[in-house]
Scaffold this active site. Structure first.
Site, short mmCIF file in Angstrom:
data_model
loop_
_atom_site.label_atom_id
_atom_site.label_comp_id
_atom_site.label_asym_id
_atom_site.label_seq_id
_atom_site.Cartn_x
_atom_site.Cartn_y
_atom_site.Cartn_z
N ASP A 7 1.05 -1.01 -0.14
CA ASP A 7 -0.45 0.03 0.15
C ASP A 7 0.75 0.95 0.11
O ASP A 7 2.03 0.95 -0.32
CB ASP A 7 -0.61 -0.18 1.00
CG ASP A 7 -0.55 0.42 1.88
OD1 ASP A 7 0.97 0.58 2.66
OD2 ASP A 7 -0.71 0.36 3.54
N CYS A 64 3.43 -2.74 4.13
CA CYS A 64 2.42 -1.53 3.72
C CYS A 64 3.73 -0.44 5.29
O CYS A 64 4.44 -1.08 5.62
CB CYS A 64 0.64 -1.98 4.74
SG CYS A 64 1.00 -3.03 6.60
N THR A 66 3.28 -0.61 8.46
CA THR A 66 3.87 -1.92 9.65
C THR A 66 4.38 -3.51 9.28
O THR A 66 4.96 -4.07 9.82
CB THR A 66 2.54 -1.93 10.70
OG1 THR A 66 1.67 -2.20 10.31
CG2 THR A 66 2.70 -0.41 11.54
N GLY A 67 2.97 -3.59 7.86
CA GLY A 67 3.78 -4.77 7.68
C GLY A 67 2.91 -5.81 8.16
O GLY A 67 2.26 -6.87 8.53
N HIS A 97 11.42 -22.82 9.71
CA HIS A 97 10.55 -23.03 10.58
C HIS A 97 8.70 -23.38 10.16
O HIS A 97 7.93 -24.15 10.27
CB HIS A 97 10.75 -22.94 11.82
CG HIS A 97 11.96 -23.37 12.91
ND1 HIS A 97 11.83 -22.89 14.13
CD2 HIS A 97 13.10 -23.88 12.47
CE1 HIS A 97 13.05 -23.80 14.29
NE2 HIS A 97 13.82 -23.99 13.34
N ASN A 98 8.85 -22.50 9.36
CA ASN A 98 6.92 -21.86 9.33
C ASN A 98 6.86 -22.52 7.21
O ASN A 98 5.30 -22.22 7.25
CB ASN A 98 6.87 -20.54 9.46
CG ASN A 98 7.08 -20.56 10.70
OD1 ASN A 98 7.65 -19.51 11.48
ND2 ASN A 98 6.51 -20.91 12.12
N ARG A 108 7.07 1.90 7.32
CA ARG A 108 7.54 2.75 8.87
C ARG A 108 8.55 2.07 9.90
O ARG A 108 8.44 3.19 10.99
CB ARG A 108 5.89 3.77 9.21
CG ARG A 108 4.54 4.28 8.07
CD ARG A 108 3.83 4.71 8.72
NE ARG A 108 2.86 5.25 7.08
CZ ARG A 108 1.86 4.86 7.13
NH1 ARG A 108 0.71 4.57 7.85
NH2 ARG A 108 0.84 5.69 5.83
N ARG A 131 11.10 -31.63 11.43
CA ARG A 131 9.55 -32.25 12.98
C ARG A 131 8.84 -30.38 12.43
O ARG A 131 7.60 -30.74 13.13
CB ARG A 131 10.44 -32.06 14.03
CG ARG A 131 11.54 -30.32 13.88
CD ARG A 131 11.95 -30.65 15.48
NE ARG A 131 12.77 -28.80 15.91
CZ ARG A 131 13.86 -28.22 15.23
NH1 ARG A 131 14.27 -29.50 14.52
NH2 ARG A 131 13.99 -27.36 15.54
N HIS A 132 8.98 -29.67 11.90
CA HIS A 132 8.13 -28.33 11.27
C HIS A 132 6.98 -29.02 10.66
O HIS A 132 6.00 -28.04 10.60
CB HIS A 132 8.75 -27.70 10.79
CG HIS A 132 10.11 -27.40 11.63
ND1 HIS A 132 10.26 -26.14 12.68
CD2 HIS A 132 11.71 -27.72 11.77
CE1 HIS A 132 11.15 -26.82 13.69
NE2 HIS A 132 12.11 -26.61 12.34
C1 RB5 Z 1 -2.12 2.74 6.45
O1 RB5 Z 1 -2.37 4.08 7.25
C2 RB5 Z 1 -1.30 2.00 7.39
O2 RB5 Z 1 -2.39 1.87 8.82
C3 RB5 Z 1 -1.45 0.75 7.19
O3 RB5 Z 1 -0.42 0.92 5.96
C4 RB5 Z 1 -0.35 -0.49 7.37
O4 RB5 Z 1 0.66 -0.24 7.89
C5 RB5 Z 1 -1.61 -1.54 8.41
O5 RB5 Z 1 -1.18 -1.97 9.69
#
Ligand code: RB5
Length: 190
Positions: A7, A64, A66-67, A97-98, A108, A131-132
């Site tokens: 995004d 995004c 925060t991911g 592992h996953n 950010r 084992r995974h």
């Molecule tokens: C967008 O402002 C923000 O919410 C998005 O990029 C993301 O961090 C959501 O988890």
């Protein structure tokens, strides 16, 4: 083929990842967004996730702010194991592992340089299986509503619960395993 999506909050990271993939000569497909104009991350999570589950792409990278949001959305698609990563160790372990099939990062919270480092590790680390495999299959069972919870699992829950309650009361205290902190970390890695 690697599926890329983001995004507006992750656009800078995806641009950095694209440069890295170009340099390495790795093939990728872009699913947007293509600017820093505000958009809704679930759309791009869905496009990349379904590119993987359809077999069009083998792995994905989603970014995004925060991911987190984009990973939550991607994980709603059956067959997706999207992992938010913010250090090298997790980039490696989530493959080993996953068997994670999507790497998620936040524009950010993670620098472009680190994002490229994490992507490089993620794309070059194999799944260990062994084992995974049983645990990863259990994730699929949860998706299918078929996870068998046995008495053995219930016993483990009670053990962990009892130890947690004790540790909350006395946070410095070791678990009842008689192990040192380092051994405990090694144990936790199993
Ligand atoms: C967008 O402002 C923000 O919410 C998005 O990029 C993301 O961090 C959501 O988890």
């Amino acid at each position: 083929m690697i599926a890329l999506g983001c995004d507006h909050g992750g656009y800078n990271l995806i641009c950095a990842i694209k440069k890295y993939l170009d340099k390495k000569g790795l093939e990728y497909k872009e699913y947007g967004t293509f600017s820093e104009e505000s958009v809704d991350y679930p759309v791009y999570a869905y496009k990349v996730a379904t590119a993987i589950t359809s077999g069009e792409c083998s792995t994905g990278i989603l970014c995004c702010g925060t991911g987190i949001g984009i990973s939550i959305a991607a994980n709603k698609v059956k067959g997706i194991r999207a992992a938010v990563v913010s250090n090298e160790f997790c980039a490696e372990m989530t493959r080993r592992h996953n068997n994670a099939n999507i790497l998620c990062m936040g524009g950010r919270v993670t620098s472009e340089e680190d994002a490229v480092k994490f992507a490089d590790i993620f794309l070059n680390t194999p799944y260990e299986g062994g084992r995974h495999e049983n645990r990863v299959s259990m994730i699929t069972d949860i998706e299918n509503g078929t996870l068998p919870i046995t008495d053995e699992h219930e016993d483990i829950h009670s053990f962990v619960e009892a130890n947690l309650i004790e540790r909350i009361g006395n946070p410095g205290k070791k678990l009842h395993t008689g192990r040192s902190r380092n051994d405990q970390v090694a144990l936790d890695m199993k």
